[in-house]
Enzyme design. Structure first.
Site, PDB file in Angstrom:
ATOM      1  N   THR A   1       0.805  -1.223   0.000  1.00  0.00           N
ATOM      2  CA  THR A   1       0.000   0.000   0.000  1.00  0.00           C
ATOM      3  C   THR A   1       0.841   1.278   0.000  1.00  0.00           C
ATOM      4  OG1 THR A   1      -0.064  -0.202   2.394  1.00  0.00           O
ATOM      5  CG2 THR A   1      -1.975  -1.049   1.180  1.00  0.00           C
TER       6      THR A   1
ATOM      7  N   VAL B   1       6.253   3.059  -2.824  1.00  0.00           N
ATOM      8  CA  VAL B   1       7.087   2.136  -3.605  1.00  0.00           C
ATOM      9  C   VAL B   1       6.294   0.879  -3.935  1.00  0.00           C
ATOM     10  CG1 VAL B   1       9.197   0.748  -3.605  1.00  0.00           C
ATOM     11  CG2 VAL B   1       9.232   3.048  -2.628  1.00  0.00           C
TER      12      VAL B   1
ATOM     13  N   ARG C   1      21.703  -4.103   2.846  1.00  0.00           N
ATOM     14  CA  ARG C   1      22.557  -3.743   1.706  1.00  0.00           C
ATOM     15  C   ARG C   1      24.032  -3.995   1.922  1.00  0.00           C
ATOM     16  NH1 ARG C   1      19.639   1.972   1.025  1.00  0.00           N
ATOM     17  NH2 ARG C   1      17.720   1.239   0.020  1.00  0.00           N
TER      18      ARG C   1
ATOM     19  N   CYS D   1      18.198   4.743  -3.686  1.00  0.00           N
ATOM     20  CA  CYS D   1      17.781   5.371  -4.948  1.00  0.00           C
ATOM     21  C   CYS D   1      18.874   6.244  -5.578  1.00  0.00           C
ATOM     22  CB  CYS D   1      16.516   6.197  -4.732  1.00  0.00           C
ATOM     23  SG  CYS D   1      16.451   7.034  -3.132  1.00  0.00           S
TER      24      CYS D   1
ATOM     25  N   GLN E   1      17.459  15.961  -4.052  1.00  0.00           N
ATOM     26  CA  GLN E   1      16.533  14.827  -3.962  1.00  0.00           C
ATOM     27  C   GLN E   1      15.082  15.239  -3.743  1.00  0.00           C
ATOM     28  OE1 GLN E   1      20.020  12.077  -1.958  1.00  0.00           O
ATOM     29  NE2 GLN E   1      17.916  11.415  -1.612  1.00  0.00           N
TER      30      GLN E   1
ATOM     31  N   SER F   1       9.417  12.847  -2.681  1.00  0.00           N
ATOM     32  CA  SER F   1       8.779  11.525  -2.724  1.00  0.00           C
ATOM     33  C   SER F   1       9.673  10.447  -2.123  1.00  0.00           C
ATOM     34  CB  SER F   1       8.388  11.154  -4.155  1.00  0.00           C
ATOM     35  OG  SER F   1       9.539  11.131  -4.974  1.00  0.00           O
ATOM     36  N   GLY F   2      10.975  10.709  -2.002  1.00  0.00           N
ATOM     37  CA  GLY F   2      11.876   9.773  -1.325  1.00  0.00           C
ATOM     38  C   GLY F   2      11.486   9.538   0.114  1.00  0.00           C
TER      39      GLY F   2
ATOM     40  N   LYS G   1      25.583   5.979   2.627  1.00  0.00           N
ATOM     41  CA  LYS G   1      25.049   4.898   1.795  1.00  0.00           C
ATOM     42  C   LYS G   1      25.621   5.026   0.392  1.00  0.00           C
ATOM     43  CE  LYS G   1      20.588   5.416   3.774  1.00  0.00           C
ATOM     44  NZ  LYS G   1      19.181   5.743   3.521  1.00  0.00           N
TER      45      LYS G   1
ATOM     46  N   HIS H   1      15.143  12.317  -8.492  1.00  0.00           N
ATOM     47  CA  HIS H   1      16.365  12.844  -7.882  1.00  0.00           C
ATOM     48  C   HIS H   1      17.291  13.321  -9.010  1.00  0.00           C
ATOM     49  CE1 HIS H   1      14.971  11.324  -4.163  1.00  0.00           C
ATOM     50  NE2 HIS H   1      15.774  10.292  -3.992  1.00  0.00           N
TER      51      HIS H   1
ATOM     52  N   ASN I   1      13.061   8.547  -8.781  1.00  0.00           N
ATOM     53  CA  ASN I   1      13.574   7.849  -7.601  1.00  0.00           C
ATOM     54  C   ASN I   1      12.692   6.709  -7.140  1.00  0.00           C
ATOM     55  OD1 ASN I   1      11.971  10.311  -7.037  1.00  0.00           O
ATOM     56  ND2 ASN I   1      12.070   9.623  -4.920  1.00  0.00           N
TER      57      ASN I   1
HETATM   58  O1  25A Z   1      13.956   2.070   6.746  1.00  0.00           O
HETATM   59  P1  25A Z   1      14.104   2.470   5.342  1.00  0.00           P
HETATM   60  O2  25A Z   1      14.703   1.374   4.493  1.00  0.00           O
HETATM   61  O3  25A Z   1      14.884   3.740   5.155  1.00  0.00           O
HETATM   62  O4  25A Z   1      12.628   2.688   4.740  1.00  0.00           O
HETATM   63  C1  25A Z   1      11.698   3.603   5.345  1.00  0.00           C
HETATM   64  C2  25A Z   1      10.550   3.930   4.425  1.00  0.00           C
HETATM   65  O5  25A Z   1      11.122   4.392   3.231  1.00  0.00           O
HETATM   66  C3  25A Z   1      10.294   4.047   2.145  1.00  0.00           C
HETATM   67  C4  25A Z   1       9.168   3.137   2.584  1.00  0.00           C
HETATM   68  O6  25A Z   1       7.945   3.935   2.602  1.00  0.00           O
HETATM   69  C5  25A Z   1       9.603   2.769   3.980  1.00  0.00           C
HETATM   70  O7  25A Z   1       8.484   2.653   4.831  1.00  0.00           O
HETATM   71  N1  25A Z   1      11.180   3.426   1.220  1.00  0.00           N
HETATM   72  C6  25A Z   1      11.829   2.236   1.270  1.00  0.00           C
HETATM   73  N2  25A Z   1      12.619   2.067   0.228  1.00  0.00           N
HETATM   74  C7  25A Z   1      12.488   3.190  -0.517  1.00  0.00           C
HETATM   75  C8  25A Z   1      13.037   3.637  -1.720  1.00  0.00           C
HETATM   76  N3  25A Z   1      13.904   2.876  -2.389  1.00  0.00           N
HETATM   77  C9  25A Z   1      11.556   4.043   0.117  1.00  0.00           C
HETATM   78  N4  25A Z   1      11.210   5.223  -0.374  1.00  0.00           N
HETATM   79  C10 25A Z   1      11.764   5.589  -1.525  1.00  0.00           C
HETATM   80  N5  25A Z   1      12.646   4.837  -2.199  1.00  0.00           N
HETATM   81  P2  25A Z   1       6.719   3.679   1.633  1.00  0.00           P
HETATM   82  O8  25A Z   1       5.750   4.737   1.855  1.00  0.00           O
HETATM   83  O9  25A Z   1       7.101   3.395   0.240  1.00  0.00           O
HETATM   84  O10 25A Z   1       6.158   2.307   2.143  1.00  0.00           O
HETATM   85  C11 25A Z   1       5.536   2.166   3.321  1.00  0.00           C
HETATM   86  C12 25A Z   1       4.922   0.739   3.239  1.00  0.00           C
HETATM   87  O11 25A Z   1       5.461  -0.025   4.299  1.00  0.00           O
HETATM   88  C13 25A Z   1       4.377  -0.648   4.946  1.00  0.00           C
HETATM   89  N6  25A Z   1       4.704  -1.031   6.282  1.00  0.00           N
HETATM   90  C14 25A Z   1       5.177  -0.238   7.260  1.00  0.00           C
HETATM   91  N7  25A Z   1       5.361  -0.962   8.364  1.00  0.00           N
HETATM   92  C15 25A Z   1       5.018  -2.246   8.082  1.00  0.00           C
HETATM   93  C16 25A Z   1       4.597  -2.295   6.741  1.00  0.00           C
HETATM   94  N8  25A Z   1       4.181  -3.416   6.166  1.00  0.00           N
HETATM   95  C17 25A Z   1       4.160  -4.551   6.913  1.00  0.00           C
HETATM   96  N9  25A Z   1       4.548  -4.583   8.185  1.00  0.00           N
HETATM   97  C18 25A Z   1       4.981  -3.459   8.811  1.00  0.00           C
HETATM   98  N10 25A Z   1       5.347  -3.512  10.102  1.00  0.00           N
HETATM   99  C19 25A Z   1       3.302   0.367   4.906  1.00  0.00           C
HETATM  100  O12 25A Z   1       2.061  -0.173   5.141  1.00  0.00           O
HETATM  101  C20 25A Z   1       3.446   0.839   3.477  1.00  0.00           C
HETATM  102  O13 25A Z   1       2.791  -0.063   2.616  1.00  0.00           O
HETATM  103  P3  25A Z   1       1.002   0.650   6.012  1.00  0.00           P
HETATM  104  O14 25A Z   1      -0.077  -0.344   6.319  1.00  0.00           O
HETATM  105  O15 25A Z   1       1.671   1.344   7.143  1.00  0.00           O
HETATM  106  O16 25A Z   1       0.434   1.725   5.058  1.00  0.00           O
HETATM  107  C21 25A Z   1      -0.570   2.492   5.605  1.00  0.00           C
HETATM  108  C22 25A Z   1      -1.302   3.213   4.523  1.00  0.00           C
HETATM  109  O17 25A Z   1      -1.146   4.560   4.856  1.00  0.00           O
HETATM  110  C23 25A Z   1      -0.713   5.283   3.742  1.00  0.00           C
HETATM  111  N11 25A Z   1       0.005   6.432   4.240  1.00  0.00           N
HETATM  112  C24 25A Z   1       1.143   6.456   4.898  1.00  0.00           C
HETATM  113  N12 25A Z   1       1.472   7.706   5.190  1.00  0.00           N
HETATM  114  C25 25A Z   1       0.511   8.513   4.714  1.00  0.00           C
HETATM  115  C26 25A Z   1      -0.449   7.716   4.098  1.00  0.00           C
HETATM  116  N13 25A Z   1      -1.543   8.227   3.504  1.00  0.00           N
HETATM  117  C27 25A Z   1      -1.721   9.579   3.517  1.00  0.00           C
HETATM  118  N14 25A Z   1      -0.837  10.412   4.093  1.00  0.00           N
HETATM  119  C28 25A Z   1       0.282   9.933   4.693  1.00  0.00           C
HETATM  120  N15 25A Z   1       1.151  10.793   5.221  1.00  0.00           N
HETATM  121  C29 25A Z   1       0.082   4.284   2.975  1.00  0.00           C
HETATM  122  O18 25A Z   1       0.237   4.586   1.625  1.00  0.00           O
HETATM  123  C30 25A Z   1      -0.756   3.060   3.138  1.00  0.00           C
HETATM  124  O19 25A Z   1      -1.820   3.086   2.202  1.00  0.00           O
HETATM  125  O1  L14 Z   2      17.819   4.129   1.878  1.00  0.00           O
HETATM  126  O2  L14 Z   2      15.023  10.279  -0.604  1.00  0.00           O
HETATM  127  O3  L14 Z   2      16.366   3.558   0.380  1.00  0.00           O
HETATM  128  O4  L14 Z   2      14.485  10.034   1.500  1.00  0.00           O
HETATM  129  C1  L14 Z   2      15.173   5.859   0.255  1.00  0.00           C
HETATM  130  C2  L14 Z   2      14.583   7.230   0.215  1.00  0.00           C
HETATM  131  C3  L14 Z   2      16.814   6.656   1.957  1.00  0.00           C
HETATM  132  C4  L14 Z   2      16.207   8.034   1.856  1.00  0.00           C
HETATM  133  C5  L14 Z   2      16.760   4.333   1.247  1.00  0.00           C
HETATM  134  C6  L14 Z   2      15.003   9.632   0.460  1.00  0.00           C
HETATM  135  C7  L14 Z   2      15.900   5.537   1.518  1.00  0.00           C
HETATM  136  C8  L14 Z   2      15.631   8.274   0.501  1.00  0.00           C
END
Ligand code: 25A
Ligand code: L14
Length: 330
Positions: free
Chosen positions: A13, A16, A102, A131, A158, A161-162, A210, A239, A312
């Site tokens: 959801t 990404v 990673r 990214c 950047q 949306s990241g 990173k 980005h 990104n």
């Molecule tokens: O720790 P890291 O690796 O740095 O990653 C941290 C965050 O970075 C994003 C990703 O966010 C992640 O949570 N990310 C990771 N890799 C990335 C990349 N390469 C990256 N971003 C950019 N580039 P995300 O928004 O893409 O994904 C969040 C998803 O993770 C689910 N989730 C969280 N905890 C979980 C889990 N799933 C299973 N078990 C867990 N314990 C999360 O699910 C979402 O699918 P969710 O149920 O929490 O989603 C709730 C719904 O709410 C929406 N939402 C969130 N924030 C807002 C919102 N809607 C409106 N406004 C908001 N501010 C979500 O879209 C979803 O529908």
């Molecule tokens: O390590 O632009 O994949 O906020 C991806 C999103 C780090 C931060 C990761 C951003 C994250 C990045």
């Protein structure tokens, strides 16, 4: 893999996660069964894929008891830390988008155009790079092979949306005059914030380190000297990066342009007389890496400057992960 794989999308959801689905659909990725997983908050919601509705399941210890071949994870670092090993122990191959695995020496870190061979030694988890690193690796690879890179200076611009939906929301509200700071330490509208991810002891951010460490791992070269400054800018999507390179060997600019233009996944946009160079707005929604402003750094021997832009969430996350999954099918 002979039969069509069973797929799981973990974090289906999120920003990404929903882009995984778009890219899988666009590329007509073959599958038998598809499972959507997310946190308890999203369990019971429906997600549409190829015109069919799927109910989102809560991710838990038993999620991988059913036969799943490939799982694409994007649910944050702590979720991946806990659940990727559980999935791998059940015979699933995990392609993980978080930063959790990673730098683990047992986990390959892969950009398909650059080091596809590293997939072969995976033990159930393959990491998708950061990214900013991914989009830099694609142009650096052919240049490193030809001229051997000695030193890299990364400066990034950047997109919000990241930081997920929260980041997009901060900029949208900021453009309306509401200074919300849910995703960033400061208001992002009208600003440049030199702070992505957390600060470390050495004064760099984790995002900067990173880029330094992942570059060395992907290009298999620990001797490369690398520094980075990563900056959040008020751009919705894509980005942009200024990349300064210093090579061991001399080069001709025309050869550099040819190497880049011929490398898979790169689009060269470099016609400055007509104001043509990669722009964040144009790259949004695209899967390739765009390169322009290709010019000599005249301050050093064998120096080059590049301007590199990519979506990104696509090449920086979802597209790269789906490309890894496509390699797994072979
Ligand atoms: O720790 P890291 O690796 O740095 O990653 C941290 C965050 O970075 C994003 C990703 O966010 C992640 O949570 N990310 C990771 N890799 C990335 C990349 N390469 C990256 N971003 C950019 N580039 P995300 O928004 O893409 O994904 C969040 C998803 O993770 C689910 N989730 C969280 N905890 C979980 C889990 N799933 C299973 N078990 C867990 N314990 C999360 O699910 C979402 O699918 P969710 O149920 O929490 O989603 C709730 C719904 O709410 C929406 N939402 C969130 N924030 C807002 C919102 N809607 C409106 N406004 C908001 N501010 C979500 O879209 C979803 O529908
Ligand atoms: O390590 O632009 O994949 O906020 C991806 C999103 C780090 C931060 C990761 C951003 C994250 C990045």
């Amino acid at each position: 893999m002979n039969k069509k794989p069973n797929l799981a999308i973990v974090g289906a959801t999120g920003l990404v996660g929903s882009t995984f689905l778009k890219v899988l659909e666009e590329r007509d990725f073959p599958f038998e069964n598809l499972y959507m997983m997310a946190s308890a908050k999203s369990a019971g919601k429906t997600v549409t894929f190829k015109g069919k509705d799927y109910v989102v399941e809560e991710l838990n210890e038993h999620s991988f008891d059913k036969p799943i071949d490939i799982a694409l994870f994007s649910a944050g670092g702590s979720t991946s830390e806990k659940y990727a090993p559980i999935a791998a122990a059940h015979g699933v191959t995990v392609v993980d988008n978080s930063s959790a695995w990673r730098m683990d020496p047992e986990v390959p870190l892969v950009v398909p155009e650059v080091n596809p061979e590293d997939i072969a030694w995976n033990k159930g988890i393959i990491a998708n790079p950061n990214c900013s690193t991914i989009q830099a690796m694609v142009p650096l690879k052919p240049l490193h092979d030809a001229y051997k890179i000695k030193r890299v200076v990364y400066s990034t611009y950047q997109a919000v949306s990241g930081a997920g939906l929260k980041g997009i929301n901060d900029l949208q509200e900021g453009l309306k005059g509401n200074d919300v700071c849910k995703a960033f330490a400061h208001p992002i509208a009208g600003n440049c914030i030199p702070h992505i991810d957390v600060f470390l002891e050495n004064g760099y951010t984790k995002e900067e380190m990173k880029m330094v460490n992942e570059t060395k791992k992907i290009l298999h070269d620990d001797s490369m000297r690398i520094t980075a400054t990563t900056v959040r800018v008020p751009v919705m999507s894509s980005h942009s990066e200024s990349i300064n390179l210093e090579f061991e060997k001399p080069f001709e600019l025309e050869d550099v342009k040819k190497l880049l233009a011929e490398f898979p996944g790169i689009v060269v946009q470099d016609d400055v007389q007509n104001a043509v160079y990669p722009l964040a707005r144009d790259c949004a929604g695209k899967n390739e890496v765009f390169v322009g402003r290709i010019r000599r750094d005249e301050s050093v021997e064998n120096g080059l400057n590049l301007w590199v832009v990519a979506d990104n969430i696509r090449k920086g996350a979802a597209t790269n992960a789906v490309q890894i999954a496509e390699l797994l099918l072979k």
